[in-house]
Write a protein that holds these residues in place. Structure first.
Motif, short mmCIF file in Angstrom:
data_model
loop_
_atom_site.label_atom_id
_atom_site.label_comp_id
_atom_site.label_asym_id
_atom_site.label_seq_id
_atom_site.Cartn_x
_atom_site.Cartn_y
_atom_site.Cartn_z
N ALA A 99 0.81 -1.22 0.00
CA ALA A 99 0.00 0.00 0.00
C ALA A 99 0.84 1.27 0.00
O ALA A 99 0.42 2.29 -0.52
CB ALA A 99 -0.94 -0.01 1.21
N SER A 100 2.03 1.23 0.61
CA SER A 100 2.86 2.45 0.60
C SER A 100 4.02 2.26 -0.37
O SER A 100 4.60 1.19 -0.47
CB SER A 100 3.34 2.81 1.99
OG SER A 100 4.52 2.15 2.34
N ARG A 136 7.70 8.24 1.64
CA ARG A 136 6.60 7.28 1.43
C ARG A 136 5.41 7.97 0.81
O ARG A 136 5.02 9.06 1.22
CB ARG A 136 6.20 6.65 2.76
CG ARG A 136 7.22 5.61 3.21
CD ARG A 136 6.75 4.82 4.40
NE ARG A 136 7.78 3.93 4.87
CZ ARG A 136 7.71 2.60 4.84
NH1 ARG A 136 6.62 2.01 4.37
NH2 ARG A 136 8.70 1.85 5.28
N GLU A 139 -0.71 4.90 0.11
CA GLU A 139 -1.66 4.96 1.21
C GLU A 139 -0.94 5.36 2.51
O GLU A 139 -1.05 4.72 3.53
CB GLU A 139 -2.33 3.59 1.40
CG GLU A 139 -3.23 3.19 0.25
CD GLU A 139 -4.40 4.13 0.06
OE1 GLU A 139 -4.81 4.32 -1.09
OE2 GLU A 139 -4.90 4.69 1.06
N TRP A 140 -0.23 6.43 2.47
CA TRP A 140 0.53 6.90 3.64
C TRP A 140 0.11 8.32 3.83
O TRP A 140 0.66 9.25 3.27
CB TRP A 140 2.04 6.80 3.33
CG TRP A 140 2.91 6.85 4.52
CD1 TRP A 140 3.49 7.95 5.06
CD2 TRP A 140 3.32 5.75 5.34
NE1 TRP A 140 4.25 7.61 6.16
CE2 TRP A 140 4.15 6.26 6.35
CE3 TRP A 140 3.06 4.38 5.32
CZ2 TRP A 140 4.73 5.46 7.32
CZ3 TRP A 140 3.64 3.59 6.28
CH2 TRP A 140 4.47 4.12 7.26
N ALA A 141 -0.95 8.50 4.63
CA ALA A 141 -1.70 9.75 4.57
C ALA A 141 -1.10 10.89 5.36
O ALA A 141 -1.67 11.94 5.44
CB ALA A 141 -3.13 9.50 5.05
N ASN A 142 0.06 10.70 5.97
CA ASN A 142 0.54 11.75 6.86
C ASN A 142 1.86 12.33 6.38
O ASN A 142 2.91 11.74 6.60
CB ASN A 142 0.70 11.21 8.27
CG ASN A 142 1.19 12.28 9.23
OD1 ASN A 142 1.12 13.47 8.92
ND2 ASN A 142 1.67 11.87 10.37
N TYR B 89 -6.73 5.29 10.87
CA TYR B 89 -7.19 4.66 9.63
C TYR B 89 -6.44 3.35 9.41
O TYR B 89 -5.39 3.12 9.99
CB TYR B 89 -6.97 5.59 8.42
CG TYR B 89 -5.52 5.87 8.11
CD1 TYR B 89 -4.84 6.89 8.75
CD2 TYR B 89 -4.83 5.12 7.16
CE1 TYR B 89 -3.51 7.15 8.48
CE2 TYR B 89 -3.50 5.38 6.88
CZ TYR B 89 -2.84 6.40 7.54
OH TYR B 89 -1.52 6.65 7.25
N LYS B 93 -4.22 -1.72 -0.41
CA LYS B 93 -4.25 -1.17 -1.77
C LYS B 93 -5.67 -1.06 -2.29
O LYS B 93 -5.98 -0.22 -3.12
CB LYS B 93 -3.41 -2.03 -2.72
CG LYS B 93 -1.91 -1.80 -2.58
CD LYS B 93 -1.13 -2.45 -3.69
CE LYS B 93 -1.06 -1.55 -4.89
NZ LYS B 93 -0.11 -2.05 -5.90
N GLY B 285 1.75 -5.36 4.44
CA GLY B 285 1.83 -4.14 3.63
C GLY B 285 0.71 -3.16 3.85
O GLY B 285 0.72 -2.07 3.28
N VAL B 287 -1.42 -0.25 5.79
CA VAL B 287 -0.93 0.89 6.58
C VAL B 287 -1.95 1.20 7.67
O VAL B 287 -3.14 1.36 7.39
CB VAL B 287 -0.72 2.13 5.69
CG1 VAL B 287 -0.23 3.30 6.53
CG2 VAL B 287 0.30 1.82 4.60
#
Lengths: 279, 334
Positions: A99-100, A136, A139-142, B89, B93, B285, B287
């Motif tokens: 995701a990241s 990053r 999906e690494w929202a910060n 959160y 993906k 993987g 987050v």
């Protein structure tokens, strides 16, 4: 519960690989003359770097990344001494599996001084400044707690060996090992260094924080900081053997200890060219 | 040479850390890492009186190592949602899960109707934020600003400076700061903005920062002070207009402005979001992001569950459908 999984950069692998760099010197000498030609050399390398790394602050897993590496150095050498100033840089990207997504840069500049011990061996020390930075996305929202980073300034020992095989071919394994370093890594209270998290100092506006981050570093020895660099090149001389071109394999292990440790195993294969500026 | 190699071997053996061992990618390992990360990093376990051991065990019972990825995501998301925190959160993906801060509230989906209330309109939006300013057309002595986010001081600061300079030059008698549907962003800007309303350095709240793995390992209180900046507008009454979608840095601004004398908050309770998020990558993987610090206003009140308005007024779905904005009308008339 499943047994823990050791990464490819496990301790046994690292020790075995380090020792294997000395294997060429167990074979009989092919040439009585192992001395490199004296002169002023410009060395340039370009290659591919594969990294496997983990920042405990950000992840429970190792991530892989690959990309381009560059190296540029100036070497002044005579029969007894070598002085080297160099810079290296690599830019790598993670795969799209998770995701990241991560983009890294890793680089540094160094000065090395080597003295000839015998026809094969040069020993000395080095000083370097280096840093890595991983960004990053995905999906690494910060964006505030985004980067993986660290910086260091270290001194250490280095050794270089050389063996000629005739017809201008040579091989030159080398090793660099830090003994003492000043390292800067994010504190537990990232993005704020401990000195910033004090009454009367703290501010969201973070004025003066860059200076505090640099001052927040610590002197570390081998058990808390590692930047082992091993390389071995196979070269062919040309131009009356004043110059060389070849392939170099380099491996490194970068490690920061602490409450949230970081480890990075680098493998790099490069084409290296060395041009002797002395006529 | 032998001694050198011995030293090398010893050194290599020393430079390791058990945290560098990688957990297996199994549902159990993913769940355990997620739970451990929340337990060691989430800042509000004590405030929200969350017994993490009980919560862990409740959800752990649903984990099976042959469960599907979707099922595992659902269980881990339920674990995270126990925090009831709009900042936290879980993302893969294909999927993501957030706590809905508007549950039980009506907060209109957009505030574009405000444009019909203002004249001398200036769109000062930056790449960071939507910023629209003007004067209330029925009473041009009232300055108005709507902004949809809190960007960086570097990018948004010049726009704000020109807005405040304009208000000063127009000698406005009231300012409406409209932060409805403002999802937050950079709390630095909130701290910086308060400086236009003070004459001397003024404490506007405090922070507690997680400093270790223990539930109560914090550094703090760390006072937050705003520095005065020009033009000074502190003698002008300010109406801060909020709704439930005023989240994170918008809640910070509401909390910080509690310290300022001429500010009245009108509208709905804000959405909370009183701390900064620290993300973490799980063994598969995914987050997971959790809040790792918190803000208190000058009275020592948390803003995590929202900052209540001084004057409560809400738009209804019928108001929104009719393009009516009773909240803004009330702020103008106040």
């Amino acid at each position: 519960m499943a047994p823990p999984h050791y990464p490819i950069a496990g301790r046994p692998t690292l020790v075995a690989l380090s020792l294997s760099f000395f294997l060429p010197f167990l074979s009989p000498a092919q040439s009585a003359d192992n001395a490199p030609k004296k002169g002023h050399y410009i060395e340039f390398g370009i290659g591919y770097q594969f990294q496997r790394f983990k920042d405990v602050r950000h992840s429970s897993i190792y991530r892989n990344a690959g990309g381009v590496s560059y190296r540029l150095a100036y070497r002044a050498m005579n029969e007894k001494r070598q002085h080297v100033i160099g810079i290296n840089f690599a830019s790598t990207n993670s795969n799209q599996e998770f995701a990241s997504l991560i983009s890294n840069i890793l680089g540094g500049l160094y000065y090395e001084h080597l003295r000839k011990i015998n026809n094969h061996i040069w020993l000395g020390g080095y000083y370097d400044l280096g840093a890595f930075y991983g960004n990053r996305g995905g999906e690494w929202a910060n964006p505030e707690d985004n980067p993986t980073w660290g910086a260091w300034s270290s001194i250490g020992v280095s050794a270089s060996l050389r063996k000629n095989f005739g017809n201008g071919w040579s091989i030159d394994p080398s090793i660099r090992l830090p003994l003492l370093a000043y390292t800067v890594r994010p504190a537990y209270g990232f993005p704020y260094p401990e000195s910033f998290l004090q009454e009367g100092r703290f501010s969201f506006i973070e004025e003066g924080m860059t200076k505090e981050v640099i001052k927040s570093g610590k002197f570390q020895t081998l058990n808390n900081f590692m930047n082992l660099q091993l390389s071995c090149g196979l070269h062919k001389g040309f131009g009356n053997r004043r110059h060389q071109i070849g392939i170099q394999y380099q491996t490194g292990y970068l490690f920061f200890n602490g409450e949230k440790p970081f480890a990075d195993w680098q493998n790099q294969i490069s084409i290296i060219s060395k041009f002797n500026l002395k006529k | 040479m032998k001694n050198f190699i011995s030293i090398l071997v010893l050194m290599l053996l020393l430079s390791c850390n058990n945290d560098l061992i990688e957990p297996k990618n199994t549902p159990t390992a993913v769940f355990e890492e997620a739970s451990k990360y929340i337990k060691e990093n989430y800042a509000y376990l004590t405030l929200k009186q969350l017994n993490w051991t009980t919560i862990h065990n409740k959800h752990k019972a649903k984990i099976q190592d042959n469960m599907s990825e979707e099922s595992l995501f659902a269980v881990c998301a339920d674990l995270m949602l126990e925090l009831k925190d709009g900042h936290c959160y879980l993302s893969s993906k294909q999927n993501s899960s957030y706590y809905d801060i508007t549950q039980g509230y009506y907060a209109q989906p957009d505030v574009s109707s405000v444009l019909s209330f203002i004249t001398d309109t200036k769109d000062l939006s930056t790449s960071n934020s939507e910023i629209v300013s003007g004067l209330i057309s029925t009473n041009t002595s009232i300055g108005y600003v709507y902004f949809g986010g809190f960007g960086s001081i570097a990018l948004d600061g010049p726009a704000w400076q020109s807005i405040m300079d304009n208000f000063k030059s127009k000698n406005v008698k009231k300012i409406i700061l409209d932060i409805r549907n403002n999802g937050g962003g950079n709390p630095q800007l909130a701290q910086w903005l308060c400086g236009f309303f003070v004459k001397t350095p003024t404490v506007i709240g405090s922070m507690f920062q997680k400093s270790g793995k223990g539930q109560n390992d914090f550094i703090g209180p760390l006072t937050l002070t705003t520095q005065p900046r020009q033009p000074y507008l502190g003698d002008v009454p300010v109406i801060l207009l909020t709704n439930r979608r005023s989240f994170s840095a918008a809640s910070y601004l509401s909390g910080m402005m509690q310290a300022l004398p001429n500010v009245t908050q009108m509208g709905q309770i804000t959405g909370g979001g009183g701390g900064g998020v620290r993300p973490f990558e799980l063994p598969n993987g995914w987050v997971l992001g959790v809040t790792a610090n918190y803000f208190l206003d000058v009275q020592g009140n948390h803003i995590e569950e929202g900052v209540s308005p001084d004057v409560k007024i809400e738009n209804t779905p019928q108001d929104f459908a009719a393009k009516k904005d009773r909240m803004l009308e009330a702020a103008i008339a106040f």
